[in-house]
Motif scaffolding. Structure first.
Motif, short mmCIF file in Angstrom:
data_model
loop_
_atom_site.label_atom_id
_atom_site.label_comp_id
_atom_site.label_asym_id
_atom_site.label_seq_id
_atom_site.Cartn_x
_atom_site.Cartn_y
_atom_site.Cartn_z
N PHE A 66 0.84 -1.21 0.00
CA PHE A 66 0.00 0.00 0.00
C PHE A 66 0.87 1.25 0.00
O PHE A 66 0.68 2.17 -0.82
CB PHE A 66 -0.91 -0.03 1.23
CG PHE A 66 -2.00 1.01 1.23
CD1 PHE A 66 -1.72 2.37 1.32
CD2 PHE A 66 -3.33 0.63 1.14
CE1 PHE A 66 -2.73 3.32 1.32
CE2 PHE A 66 -4.34 1.57 1.14
CZ PHE A 66 -4.04 2.92 1.24
N LYS A 67 1.83 1.30 0.91
CA LYS A 67 2.69 2.48 1.03
C LYS A 67 3.50 2.72 -0.24
O LYS A 67 3.66 3.87 -0.67
CB LYS A 67 3.61 2.31 2.24
CG LYS A 67 2.89 2.33 3.58
CD LYS A 67 3.83 2.05 4.74
CE LYS A 67 3.08 2.05 6.06
NZ LYS A 67 3.96 1.71 7.20
N ARG A 68 3.97 1.65 -0.85
CA ARG A 68 4.77 1.80 -2.08
C ARG A 68 3.92 2.33 -3.22
O ARG A 68 4.38 3.18 -4.00
CB ARG A 68 5.40 0.44 -2.44
CG ARG A 68 6.24 0.47 -3.71
CD ARG A 68 7.41 1.40 -3.59
NE ARG A 68 8.16 1.49 -4.84
CZ ARG A 68 8.68 2.60 -5.33
NH1 ARG A 68 8.53 3.76 -4.69
NH2 ARG A 68 9.35 2.59 -6.45
N LEU A 69 2.70 1.85 -3.34
CA LEU A 69 1.82 2.34 -4.41
C LEU A 69 1.51 3.83 -4.24
O LEU A 69 1.47 4.58 -5.22
CB LEU A 69 0.53 1.52 -4.46
CG LEU A 69 0.68 0.12 -5.08
CD1 LEU A 69 -0.55 -0.72 -4.81
CD2 LEU A 69 0.94 0.22 -6.58
N GLN A 70 1.33 4.28 -3.01
CA GLN A 70 1.11 5.71 -2.79
C GLN A 70 2.36 6.51 -3.15
O GLN A 70 2.27 7.59 -3.76
CB GLN A 70 0.72 5.98 -1.34
CG GLN A 70 0.40 7.45 -1.05
CD GLN A 70 -0.80 7.97 -1.82
OE1 GLN A 70 -1.91 7.53 -1.60
NE2 GLN A 70 -0.58 8.93 -2.74
#
Length: 330
Positions: A127-131
């Motif tokens: 999730f954090k990487r996609l953001q």
């Protein structure tokens, strides 16, 4: 006389305060591509109800279903401009703007919902990487939630499908996702790119002969009328996103932002649960109430055709790091 004047002034003041309050309310426009029944709309209804209640009406939500505000490509641009505030959609519809979203289009990458839920949780590294990637591409969106809205399955217009060989050569509708197109090409079909709102007509006119979708999307858009042969391939859990434009996010107070984020996270969990429920019951509904022919082929050949392509596809969409993060959470 004085009492009447006082009462009149009090009423006028109350009316003015009411008007001011109404004018102060922030109205958020929420777009989605689907028609009911669908987990996206269950989510939207929940989000609207809870946000309006928890902000005491200071933030209001207006829902626009069935692509009434446009196709996803256009809506994503509107989010950046702030002319549309929120969207709930499948991640594969955002492939042009965020190619790495296609990590969820690697068929049979998640063996079950537990692994999928771990990868899409708000605190997960995926999730954090996609953001981070969305920010680096200047998309101007805040991903509020990642979730699943049911498994995706194959539907065919002309005949029941019992084996992988039965779909060889059919014209297969795909979204604007390179990974989805190449996946169906590897499975022996001829991919044809068609936007979701145009899908019914494409099947009806023979532009495409097959499609893949969630059972909710298949039912809600009445695709069973033109593709009445449902094949339970369950090739992916429908990766989906609930996103908000950064400009719209910044219009909210910190307290309102906290409420919107909290409720969106809850809505994402609801969407996943509704997708699971739809998978459990809708095949039977489609079979009994709409005359759909449902087949359950041996999935081993489908899985074997896809697994060797995961690394290749991840490299193509610059998501090798995401693939490794997903594998590390299995």
């Amino acid at each position: 006389m004085m009492r009447r004047m006082f009462l009149g002034l009090t009423a006028a003041l109350a009316a003015a305060l009411a008007v001011g309050s109404a004018q102060a309310a922030t109205v958020l426009r929420l777009s989605t591509q689907v028609a009911p029944p669908h987990p996206f709309l269950d989510m939207a209804d929940y989000f609207k109800s809870e946000v309006e209640k928890q902000t005491n009406g200071e933030v209001q939500v207006k829902i626009f279903p069935n692509a009434s505000l446009g196709k996803d490509d256009a809506v994503l641009n509107e989010l950046k401009l702030g002319t549309i505030d929120l969207m709930i959609s499948s991640t594969n519809n955002a492939a042009k703007q965020l190619p790495q979203f296609q990590i969820f289009d690697l068929y049979y990458i998640f063996p079950n919902y537990d692994s999928f839920n771990a990868a899409t949780a708000p605190e997960s590294p995926v999730f954090k990487r996609l953001q981070e990637i969305a920010d680096s591409r200047g998309l101007g969106i805040k991903i509020l939630a990642l979730f699943g809205s049911g498994t995706r399955n194959l539907s065919v217009a002309s005949k029941p499908v019992e084996t992988l060989a039965d779909i060889k050569g059919i014209k297969m509708r795909v979204p604007a996702s390179q990974i989805v197109a190449k996946s169906w090409e590897a499975l022996g079909t001829v991919p044809v790119t068609v936007a979701w709102p145009e899908l019914y007509a494409a099947i009806q006119t023979g532009v495409a002969q097959g499609l893949e979708s969630t059972l909710s999307g298949y039912l809600g858009s009445k695709l069973y009328e033109v593709a009445p042969n449902l094949v339970l391939t369950q090739h992916s859990i429908n990766g989906s996103h609930f996103s908000m434009g950064e400009r719209s996010w910044k219009k909210l107070t910190p307290e309102q932002q906290a409420i919107v984020q909290k409720v969106a996270t809850e809505a994402g969990k609801l969407g996943t649960q509704k997708g699971i429920e739809a998978d459990d019951k809708l095949a039977g509904v489609l079979e009994k109430e709409h005359g759909v022919t449902v087949t359950r082929p041996d999935l081993a050949p489908f899985v074997e055709a896809m697994k060797p392509l995961h690394d290749e596809f991840a490299e193509q969409i610059q998501a090798t790091d995401l693939l490794e993060l997903v594998r590390g959470m299995m």
